[in-house]
Every structure is written in structure tokens, then in C-alpha cells.
Design an enzyme around this catalytic site. Structure first.
Site, PDB file in Angstrom:
ATOM      1  N   CYS A  77       0.839  -1.201   0.000  1.00 13.36           N
ATOM      2  CA  CYS A  77       0.000   0.000   0.000  1.00 13.36           C
ATOM      3  C   CYS A  77       0.880   1.259   0.000  1.00 13.36           C
ATOM      4  O   CYS A  77       1.576   1.521  -0.962  1.00 13.36           O
ATOM      5  CB  CYS A  77      -0.981  -0.051   1.174  1.00 13.36           C
ATOM      6  SG  CYS A  77      -2.294   1.161   1.011  1.00 13.36           S
ATOM      7  N   HIS A 171      -3.710  -5.224   0.886  1.00 11.25           N
ATOM      8  CA  HIS A 171      -3.133  -5.652   2.169  1.00 11.25           C
ATOM      9  C   HIS A 171      -3.158  -7.167   2.301  1.00 11.25           C
ATOM     10  O   HIS A 171      -4.184  -7.741   2.645  1.00 11.25           O
ATOM     11  CB  HIS A 171      -3.908  -5.016   3.335  1.00 11.25           C
ATOM     12  CG  HIS A 171      -3.664  -3.556   3.461  1.00 11.25           C
ATOM     13  ND1 HIS A 171      -2.599  -3.051   4.165  1.00 11.25           N
ATOM     14  CD2 HIS A 171      -4.319  -2.489   2.944  1.00 11.25           C
ATOM     15  CE1 HIS A 171      -2.612  -1.726   4.090  1.00 11.25           C
ATOM     16  NE2 HIS A 171      -3.644  -1.359   3.350  1.00 11.25           N
ATOM     17  N   GLU A 173      -1.764  -8.827   4.604  1.00 11.31           N
ATOM     18  CA  GLU A 173      -1.645  -9.225   6.016  1.00 11.31           C
ATOM     19  C   GLU A 173      -2.983  -9.380   6.718  1.00 11.31           C
ATOM     20  O   GLU A 173      -3.055  -9.952   7.796  1.00 11.31           O
ATOM     21  CB  GLU A 173      -0.757  -8.217   6.769  1.00 11.31           C
ATOM     22  CG  GLU A 173      -1.327  -6.806   6.958  1.00 11.31           C
ATOM     23  CD  GLU A 173      -1.106  -5.867   5.756  1.00 11.31           C
ATOM     24  OE1 GLU A 173      -1.006  -6.372   4.619  1.00 11.31           O
ATOM     25  OE2 GLU A 173      -1.068  -4.645   5.968  1.00 11.31           O
ATOM     26  N   SER A 226       1.424 -11.902  39.060  1.00 13.92           N
ATOM     27  CA  SER A 226       0.031 -11.560  39.333  1.00 13.92           C
ATOM     28  C   SER A 226      -0.883 -12.773  39.243  1.00 13.92           C
ATOM     29  O   SER A 226      -2.030 -12.711  39.630  1.00 13.92           O
ATOM     30  CB  SER A 226      -0.427 -10.536  38.304  1.00 13.92           C
ATOM     31  OG  SER A 226      -0.415 -11.143  37.013  1.00 13.92           O
ATOM     32  N   GLY A 227      -0.353 -13.874  38.687  1.00 12.07           N
ATOM     33  CA  GLY A 227      -1.238 -14.998  38.413  1.00 12.07           C
ATOM     34  C   GLY A 227      -1.678 -14.996  36.964  1.00 12.07           C
ATOM     35  O   GLY A 227      -2.308 -15.934  36.503  1.00 12.07           O
ATOM     36  N   GLY A 228      -1.354 -13.942  36.242  1.00 15.23           N
ATOM     37  CA  GLY A 228      -1.661 -13.873  34.811  1.00 15.23           C
ATOM     38  C   GLY A 228      -0.622 -14.641  33.996  1.00 15.23           C
ATOM     39  O   GLY A 228       0.401 -15.079  34.525  1.00 15.23           O
ATOM     40  N   ASP A 230       1.425 -13.673  31.462  1.00 17.00           N
ATOM     41  CA  ASP A 230       2.715 -13.057  31.143  1.00 17.00           C
ATOM     42  C   ASP A 230       3.698 -13.155  32.305  1.00 17.00           C
ATOM     43  O   ASP A 230       4.833 -13.594  32.133  1.00 17.00           O
ATOM     44  CB  ASP A 230       2.545 -11.588  30.747  1.00 17.00           C
ATOM     45  CG  ASP A 230       1.531 -11.421  29.641  1.00 17.00           C
ATOM     46  OD1 ASP A 230       1.218 -12.432  28.976  1.00 17.00           O
ATOM     47  OD2 ASP A 230       1.032 -10.303  29.459  1.00 17.00           O
ATOM     48  N   THR A 232       3.610 -15.111  34.864  1.00 16.18           N
ATOM     49  CA  THR A 232       3.910 -16.499  35.216  1.00 16.18           C
ATOM     50  C   THR A 232       4.954 -17.079  34.260  1.00 16.18           C
ATOM     51  O   THR A 232       5.920 -17.714  34.684  1.00 16.18           O
ATOM     52  CB  THR A 232       2.631 -17.365  35.157  1.00 16.18           C
ATOM     53  OG1 THR A 232       1.647 -16.755  35.989  1.00 16.18           O
ATOM     54  CG2 THR A 232       2.893 -18.777  35.629  1.00 16.18           C
ATOM     55  N   ASP A 467     -41.662 -15.648  50.822  1.00 15.26           N
ATOM     56  CA  ASP A 467     -42.785 -14.700  50.897  1.00 15.26           C
ATOM     57  C   ASP A 467     -42.301 -13.297  51.185  1.00 15.26           C
ATOM     58  O   ASP A 467     -43.095 -12.402  51.414  1.00 15.26           O
ATOM     59  CB  ASP A 467     -43.736 -15.134  52.021  1.00 15.26           C
ATOM     60  CG  ASP A 467     -44.406 -16.440  51.667  1.00 15.26           C
ATOM     61  OD1 ASP A 467     -44.543 -16.690  50.453  1.00 15.26           O
ATOM     62  OD2 ASP A 467     -44.737 -17.201  52.587  1.00 15.26           O
ATOM     63  N   LYS A 522     -17.530  -2.477  22.278  1.00 16.54           N
ATOM     64  CA  LYS A 522     -16.500  -1.431  22.413  1.00 16.54           C
ATOM     65  C   LYS A 522     -16.021  -1.086  21.017  1.00 16.54           C
ATOM     66  O   LYS A 522     -15.570  -1.990  20.329  1.00 16.54           O
ATOM     67  CB  LYS A 522     -15.338  -1.946  23.240  1.00 16.54           C
ATOM     68  CG  LYS A 522     -14.146  -0.948  23.263  1.00 16.54           C
ATOM     69  CD  LYS A 522     -12.962  -1.472  24.047  1.00 16.54           C
ATOM     70  CE  LYS A 522     -11.845  -0.433  24.017  1.00 16.54           C
ATOM     71  NZ  LYS A 522     -10.694  -0.806  24.837  1.00 16.54           N
ATOM     72  N   GLU A 528     -14.085  -2.950  30.502  1.00 15.82           N
ATOM     73  CA  GLU A 528     -14.379  -2.766  31.922  1.00 15.82           C
ATOM     74  C   GLU A 528     -15.450  -1.691  32.067  1.00 15.82           C
ATOM     75  O   GLU A 528     -15.619  -0.854  31.174  1.00 15.82           O
ATOM     76  CB  GLU A 528     -13.107  -2.323  32.676  1.00 15.82           C
ATOM     77  CG  GLU A 528     -11.933  -3.276  32.567  1.00 15.82           C
ATOM     78  CD  GLU A 528     -12.116  -4.567  33.350  1.00 15.82           C
ATOM     79  OE1 GLU A 528     -13.041  -4.627  34.181  1.00 15.82           O
ATOM     80  OE2 GLU A 528     -11.336  -5.514  33.119  1.00 15.82           O
TER      81      GLU A 528
END
Ligand code: XMP
Length: 530
Positions: A77, A171, A173, A226-228, A230, A232, A467, A522, A528
Site C-alpha cells: 500500500c 493488504h 496481512e 500476578s497470576g496472569g 505473562d 507467570t 414470601d 466497544k 471494563e
């Protein structure tokens, strides 16, 4: 390596991904990169698209030394126009902006032995391609010929008569060009003759060696987990490289998901053998969050408190290291490095020639952390895309339920409790959220959804139980599908699943008598609620 020069197109990172999907390492750099400053010699160069016109005064231009490198160049392009502009072609505005599908007719080439050009070899005479441009080539650059055209673009694909220079107006890609991957493959594999040696197995070996070289024989590394996925994966990689000289710290900020700190401890410490300290700082965080409703303020408080707690913990590790050093023998050294789970998209964003793009919400990260300790950063994932990190995690024996885990924001449940954050509110939300996720997993929908979570609304509604009239809080459920979280669509659940979730939450979670499902995409909404 394929060098991709970014002129600011929204698709530039996709070109990088397509190359890597072919197991060819590709690196994205700003288009202003000086060729003489490169610390590697690329096997080929791809020039990306751009929102600019080449003839704009402020248009970005490539270092023309790329055309002297003696390697193949593919312009996509704007990249085609930029190539033509530099090689004496002519670019002008289209009568009609072209945006959408087009049929590319591949030219039959009579000279030489080949009937079509190497770029389109064995791809047929015609293919659907995706166009998105306002300018096009109106005159061919010197010594080029046409290798493909569409109804509106007579020069949709061109090639140099003797050098391996190619330009395409469409394009390849994007997935809307169904044969685009193959075209990129023709360029990268056949024309540039790149080796297909970019695999995660290779990456692990090379990265572990690199970390060992950087960290040397002595010296410790600290890093937050964090437990996430990345953090970990980064932690496990560090552990593989330097064992107990790496210390992971998990801060329990009181707004984690149900049993999260315990689970992270079990997995990282017991299963993966990582040296981990879990700090329960929930009291401190919750006391600072008391009466705070404003989302940006919540983020700031959590970000700053996190830094305080992390620094305190880091100082303890450093003090212990110092004491050990004084005793002499077998000391592992002082704390010298800070591990960060930075990924390639973050790197790309900060290297863009336009500068980092505007952020809509201040995302919490460990930015200017530990200035006083003068730690050096170590970022083992900075070359990787998210799906590559997941593949790496699997190879490092991280359980698949964790590797596939939805992202979780740093400020945690604090931005999912719409009113003030109290321990009671956190408990209500944790309980509702865990039921929601449990039922999504039971319905085997977890991997189809990019992110799902419950939100506690700051309103009360009337209900009836037995009730008795009730007057209690409302839970909103959110589930979205998204490629990159810049845009997102709400997920269409089977009604049965929603019915079960709603019934379980209202029956099992004290304080909730109503459940709603968020059907906003979004934009205009965000993922969030805060
Ligand atoms: P939004 O709400 O901006 O979310 O559409 C896009 C993605 O970003 C995550 N998110 C955050 N992550 N700190 C984080 O670490 C934050 O402050 C934050 N705010 C949003 C969100 O969960 C989604 O994945």
C-alpha cells in the site's frame, strides 16, 4: 530476520505476525530507522501501509539505503507508493477512495521461464484482495512492470525488471485477503529465502542462554507476579535460567479473584518450583480505597500502594542478600535486576515514530519502580506476541487452564465494584464472579470468550424471595470477544447457560437478587465498566 518498517498503519503488527506464523523471525521498526544503524542484516524488508500520502509535507519517508542493501523489498500500500516515489514513479489521489474487496487479476509474464511472477507463483490467475487506500500509483517507476491489476487499480501489483523489488496496493496481512498469507510466504520463503527457524523451542534455548549471559554468575533478579499468563511465563523462564537467584513477589491487594493468592502460590511455588513470596497487603489497600469511587483515583491508589509494598519486600530481599554476602561463602549476590513481563505490542507502541498512542484509561504497571535501588530491567518476553507467550507457557509445562486464562486488570476487582470498595463488597463480587466463570467453563465456552467477568453495580433493586420482599444489589455480567481489546463485541451465550448462571448467583450469593447481561460493544463502551 525480516525487517518491517512501520509507517503507522494499523496493520503493521499483523505483517510481523504473519511472518512469524511462517516460523520466520520478523522485527518491526519505525520507518525512520537508519539502515546503517541496524545491528543485524535483514534477509528482506517490508514497507508497511500508512495513513499519510507520500506527497504530504509531513509524510514519513524511508532511508533510501534499503534499496541498496541488496535484499528483496516488498512495499505494501503506502509502502508501494513510497517505493515508487523513491524510484521515480508517480503517485496521485484516486478519483474514488478504494476501501474493501477487489479482484486481483494476476498478469501473465511472457519474458523468462516463469508464467507468473514469483510473488504470485501457483496462486492462480485471480484472487480476492482487501484494499484500503486513497492514493495510488499513476505512473510506473523506472524499470518496473505490472504483475497484477484490479478494476480500479491498473498498478495493483508491480515488480522490478531485474531486482527483487515488489509493490502491492492491497493488504495481504489482513484475513480479508484470503491468499495473503501465501503471498507473504512467497516473499519471505521463496524470494528472501528465509530459514524457518523461529520456533518457541529455539526461543527458550536462546533466551535462557541470553538471560544467563546478562545476569552473569552472581546477582539476583526480583519480579512481580500476578497470576496472569505473562508474569507467570516470565517467572518460570527466569527460574529455568537462574534458579533461586530469581525471587517472585506476589502482592495480595485485597481485590484479587476468589482464592487467587493461594492458587498462585500453589502453582508457582509448589508446581513450578519458583522462589515466591506472597505478601498479604489487603488491609493496607482496602484502607486506602475506603470511600473512593472515582475510577482513576482507584487506579492511582492501587498503583502507588503496589509500588510501596513491592519496594518494601524488595528491600527485605536485598537486606537478606547483604547479610548473606557478609557471611561470605556461596553468596548469590545482591539484587540487580527487575523482571518485567513486557510484550511485543507494548514495545511496538513505544517505538512507533508517532510516539505512544493516547491511552484512554491510565493502565497500571510497574513503570518507575524502585528508582532508588537502581535496578536494571530484564524483559524476556519483549519480542513476543500474546499467543507466542501462551505457546511458550505450554512448553514450560505451565498448566493449560492458566495459559489460556483471560486477562485480569492490575487494579483488579476495584474497577469492577462501581461504588466504594469494602471487604464485604469484594467478597460478594468474588463469589458471583467465581460462579460465572465456573459455569462458563462447565459449558465449555471459556476459550471462545476473550474476557468474562462480573461487575457489582452500585444500585439496589427490589425482589421477592419466599414470601419476603428483598431490596438488594445487582450483578452485571460481561463477556466479550476481541482480537486486541481495542474493539470488542459482546458474546452471545446460549440462553440456558445464562439462565443457570443467573439462578445460581441469585440463590447462592447473599446480597444479590438480580443479574443483568451487558450487551454493549466497544466502542462506544469499554470492556471494563470503570
Ligand atoms: P478497556 O476497559 O479499556 O479494557 O476497554 C481493555 C483491556 O484492558 C484491561 N484493563 C486494564 N488492565 N490495568 C490493567 O492492567 C488497568 O487499569 C486496566 N483497565 C482496563 C481490561 O481488563 C481489558 O482486558
Amino acid at each position: 530476520t525480516i525487517l518491517i518498517l512501520d509507517f503507522g498503519s494499523q496493520y503493521s503488527h499483523l505483517i510481523t505476525r504473519r511472518c512469524r506464523e511462517l516460523n520466520v523471525y520478523a522485527e518491526l521498526m519505525p520507518c525512520t530507522q537508519k539502515i546503517k544503524d541496524l545491528n543485524f542484516k535483514p534477509k528482506g524488508v517490508i514497507l508497511s501501509g500508512s495513513p499519510y500520502s507520500v506527497y504530504d509535507d509531513d509524510a514519513p519517508h524511508v532511508d533510501t539505503a534499503v534499496f541498496e542493501l541488496g535484499v528483496p523489498v516488498l512495499g505494501i500500500c503506502y509502502g508501494l507508493q513510497e517505493m515508487a516515489w523513491n524510484l521515480k514513479g508517480k503517485v496521485s489521489q484516486c478519483d474514488h477512495r478504494e476501501y474493501g474487496f477487489a479482484q486481483l487479476q494476476v498478469s501473465k509474464i511472457s519474458n523468462g521461464n516463469k508464467s507468473v511472477d514469483a510473488l504470485f507463483e501457483n496462486l492462480g490467475d485471480e484472487m480476492q484482495v482487501w484494499m484500503s487506500h486513497g492514493d495510488q500509483l499513476s505512473e510506473m517507476p523506472t524499470d518496473f512492470h505490472i504483475i497484477g491489476h484490479t478494476q480500479n487499480a491498473p498498478y495493483a501489483a508491480i515488480a522490478h525488471n531485474s531486482k527483487p523489488f515488489y509493490g502491492i496496493q492491497f493488504h495481504p496481512e489482513v484475513t480479508h485477503s484470503p491468499r495473503g498469507r501465501e503471498i507473504i510466504g512467497r516473499f519471505v520463503l521463496n524470494i528472501c529465502e528465509c530459514k524457518t527457524n523461529w520456533t518457541m523451542e529455539e526461543f527458550i534455548g536462546k533466551e535462557i542462554t541470553r538471560i544467563r549471559q546478562i545476569c552473569g554468575e552472581k546477582g539476583r533478579v526480583i519480579g512481580a507476579v500476578s497470576g496472569g499468563v505473562d508474569s507467570t511465563v516470565a517467572a518460570k523462564l527466569m527460574h529455568e535460567a537462574i534458579g533461586d537467584r530469581f525471587h517472585a513477589i506476589m502482592v495480595d491487594n485485597g481485590v484479587l479473584r476468589l482464592n487467587e493468592a493461594k492458587q498462585v502460590h500453589e502453582m508457582l511455588n509448589n508446581d513450578l518450583g519458583v522462589n515466591l513470596t506472597v505478601v498479604d497487603a489487603s488491609e493496607l489497600f482496602l484502607s486506602r480505597l475506603k470511600d473512593i469511587e472515582d475510577p482513576e483515583q482507584k487506579r492511582k491508589i492501587i498503583g502507588n500502594t503496589f509500588i510501596n509494598v513491592f519496594e518494601e519486600e524488595a528491600a527485605k530481599i536485598e537486606a537478606a542478600a547483604e547479610a548473606e554476602e557478609k557471611q561470605g561463602a556461596e553468596a548469590k549476590g545482591r539484587v540487580e535486576w527487575l523482571l518485567q513481563g513486557t510484550l511485543y505490542p507494548d514495545v511496538i507502541e513505544s517505538i512507533s515514530f508517532k510516539g505512544p498512542s493516547a491511552t484512554i484509561k491510565t493502565h497500571h504497571n510497574v513503570g518507575g519502580l524502585l528508582k532508588d535501588m537502581k535496578l536494571k530491567l530484564i524483559e524476556p518476553l519483549r519480542e513476543l506476541f500474546k499467543d507466542e507467550v501462551r505457546a511458550l507457557g505450554r512448553l514450560l509445562s505451565i498448566p493449560s487452564h492458566l495459559v489460556q486464562r483471560h486477562p485480569f486488570p492490575g487494579p483488579g476487582l476495584a474497577i469492577r465494584i462501581l461504588g466504594p470498595v469494602t471487604r464485604e463488597q469484594v467478597q460478594i463480587l468474588q463469589h458471583a464472579d467465581s460462579i460465572y466463570i465456573e459455569e462458563i467453563r462447565r459449558a465449555e465456552l471459556y476459550d471462545q470468550i476473550s474476557q468474562a467477568f462480573a461487575v457489582l453495580l452500585p444500585v439496589k433493586a427490589v425482589g421477592v424471595m419466599g414470601d419476603k420482599r428483598t431490596y438488594e444489589q445487582v450483578i452485571a455480567l460481561r463477556a466479550v470477544q476481541s482480537e486486541d481489546f481495542m474493539t470488542a463485541d459482546w458474546f452471545v451465550f446460549p440462553a440456558e447457560v445464562l439462565r443457570r448462571i443467573s439462578s445460581r448467583i441469585t440463590n447462592e450469593v447473599a446480597g444479590i437478587n438480580r443479574v443483568t447481561y451487558d450487551i454493549s460493544s466497544k466502542p462506544p463502551a469499554t470492556v471494563e465498566w470503570l
